[in-house]
Write a protein that holds these residues in place. Structure first.
Motif, PDB file in Angstrom:
ATOM      1  N   GLY A 169       3.513   8.399  -4.298  1.00  0.00           N
ATOM      2  CA  GLY A 169       4.827   7.485  -3.745  1.00  0.00           C
ATOM      3  C   GLY A 169       5.454   6.530  -4.730  1.00  0.00           C
TER       4      GLY A 169
ATOM      5  N   THR B  93      -3.149   1.042  -9.280  1.00  0.00           N
ATOM      6  CA  THR B  93      -3.837  -0.193  -8.442  1.00  0.00           C
ATOM      7  C   THR B  93      -3.923  -1.210  -9.245  1.00  0.00           C
ATOM      8  OG1 THR B  93      -4.489   1.354  -6.703  1.00  0.00           O
ATOM      9  CG2 THR B  93      -5.390  -0.715  -6.679  1.00  0.00           C
TER      10      THR B  93
ATOM     11  N   ARG C 162      -3.512   6.492  -8.462  1.00  0.00           N
ATOM     12  CA  ARG C 162      -4.811   5.439  -7.977  1.00  0.00           C
ATOM     13  C   ARG C 162      -4.922   4.557  -9.084  1.00  0.00           C
ATOM     14  NH1 ARG C 162      -6.120  10.250  -5.411  1.00  0.00           N
ATOM     15  NH2 ARG C 162      -6.544   9.863  -3.017  1.00  0.00           N
TER      16      ARG C 162
ATOM     17  N   VAL D 109      -2.596   2.041  -4.579  1.00  0.00           N
ATOM     18  CA  VAL D 109      -2.282   3.404  -4.353  1.00  0.00           C
ATOM     19  C   VAL D 109      -3.608   3.945  -3.897  1.00  0.00           C
ATOM     20  CG1 VAL D 109      -1.492   5.277  -5.701  1.00  0.00           C
ATOM     21  CG2 VAL D 109      -0.758   3.136  -6.306  1.00  0.00           C
ATOM     22  N   SER D 110      -3.121   4.489  -2.671  1.00  0.00           N
ATOM     23  CA  SER D 110      -4.613   4.868  -1.849  1.00  0.00           C
ATOM     24  C   SER D 110      -4.294   6.013  -0.730  1.00  0.00           C
ATOM     25  CB  SER D 110      -5.455   3.943  -1.329  1.00  0.00           C
ATOM     26  OG  SER D 110      -6.691   4.465  -0.769  1.00  0.00           O
ATOM     27  N   SER D 111      -5.139   7.064  -0.480  1.00  0.00           N
ATOM     28  CA  SER D 111      -4.578   7.670   0.716  1.00  0.00           C
ATOM     29  C   SER D 111      -5.351   7.556   1.808  1.00  0.00           C
ATOM     30  CB  SER D 111      -4.805   9.351   0.369  1.00  0.00           C
ATOM     31  OG  SER D 111      -6.029   9.229  -0.132  1.00  0.00           O
TER      32      SER D 111
ATOM     33  N   LEU E 108       1.032  -1.231   0.118  1.00  0.00           N
ATOM     34  CA  LEU E 108      -0.073   0.081  -0.224  1.00  0.00           C
ATOM     35  C   LEU E 108       0.697   1.023  -0.007  1.00  0.00           C
ATOM     36  CD1 LEU E 108      -2.783   1.344   0.178  1.00  0.00           C
ATOM     37  CD2 LEU E 108      -2.400   1.160   2.901  1.00  0.00           C
ATOM     38  N   VAL E 109       0.556   2.348  -0.707  1.00  0.00           N
ATOM     39  CA  VAL E 109       1.563   3.398  -0.906  1.00  0.00           C
ATOM     40  C   VAL E 109       0.443   4.454  -1.180  1.00  0.00           C
ATOM     41  CG1 VAL E 109       1.909   3.037  -3.451  1.00  0.00           C
ATOM     42  CG2 VAL E 109       3.454   4.466  -2.016  1.00  0.00           C
ATOM     43  N   GLN E 110       0.852   5.682  -0.795  1.00  0.00           N
ATOM     44  CA  GLN E 110      -0.229   6.872  -1.151  1.00  0.00           C
ATOM     45  C   GLN E 110       0.234   7.427  -2.341  1.00  0.00           C
ATOM     46  OE1 GLN E 110       0.927   9.770   1.889  1.00  0.00           O
ATOM     47  NE2 GLN E 110      -0.650   8.865   3.373  1.00  0.00           N
ATOM     48  N   PRO E 111      -0.785   8.260  -3.159  1.00  0.00           N
ATOM     49  CA  PRO E 111      -0.457   8.748  -4.355  1.00  0.00           C
ATOM     50  C   PRO E 111       0.721   9.532  -4.334  1.00  0.00           C
ATOM     51  CG  PRO E 111      -2.734   8.844  -3.670  1.00  0.00           C
ATOM     52  CD  PRO E 111      -2.139   8.177  -2.804  1.00  0.00           C
TER      53      PRO E 111
END
Length: 118
Positions: free
Chosen positions: A16, A90, A87, A116-118, A11-14
């Motif tokens: 990243g 993903t 995103r 990819v999500s915050s 899992l990673v933030q946009p």
């Protein structure tokens, strides 16, 4: 028998970064093309990037400028460095390798999830 094992998803933030790795093992004479595909929910599997044994690369338009494929022929590995993730990146990412062992055929990994999500 040849196996491909992927690692590095998560899992990673946009915006990243992640690095995916895929290692081939088993009775391998040589590996020709290697690459990455991905499959998002409800969509068909699509090409991300490929790399020839000599290093020439091919990228999907969506990957150009953000994703970089590389390989280590001595270690039978292929990497995918993913930067500026969005995103829409993903998906489950699958590596493949065209392996000579002794016949020439494609092998696939089991897939690794990238979210990819915050």
């Amino acid at each position: 028998q040849v196996q491909l094992v992927e690692s590095g998803g998560g899992l990673v933030q946009p915006g990243g970064s992640l690095r995916l790795s895929c290692a081939a093992s088993g009775s391998i004479f040589s590996i020709y093309g290697m690459g990455w595909y991905r499959q998002a929910p409800g969509k068909q599997r699509e090409l991300v990037a490929t790399i020839a044994r000599g290093g020439s690369t091919n990228y999907a338009d969506s990957a150009k400028g953000r994703l970089t494929i590389s390989r280590d022929n001595a270690k039978n590995t292929v990497l995918l460095q993913m930067n500026s993730l969005k995103r829409e990146d993903t998906a489950v990412y699958y590596c493949y390798a065209e392996v000579h062992s002794p016949i020439i055929r494609d092998y696939w990994g089991q897939g690794t999830q990238v979210t990819v999500s915050s």
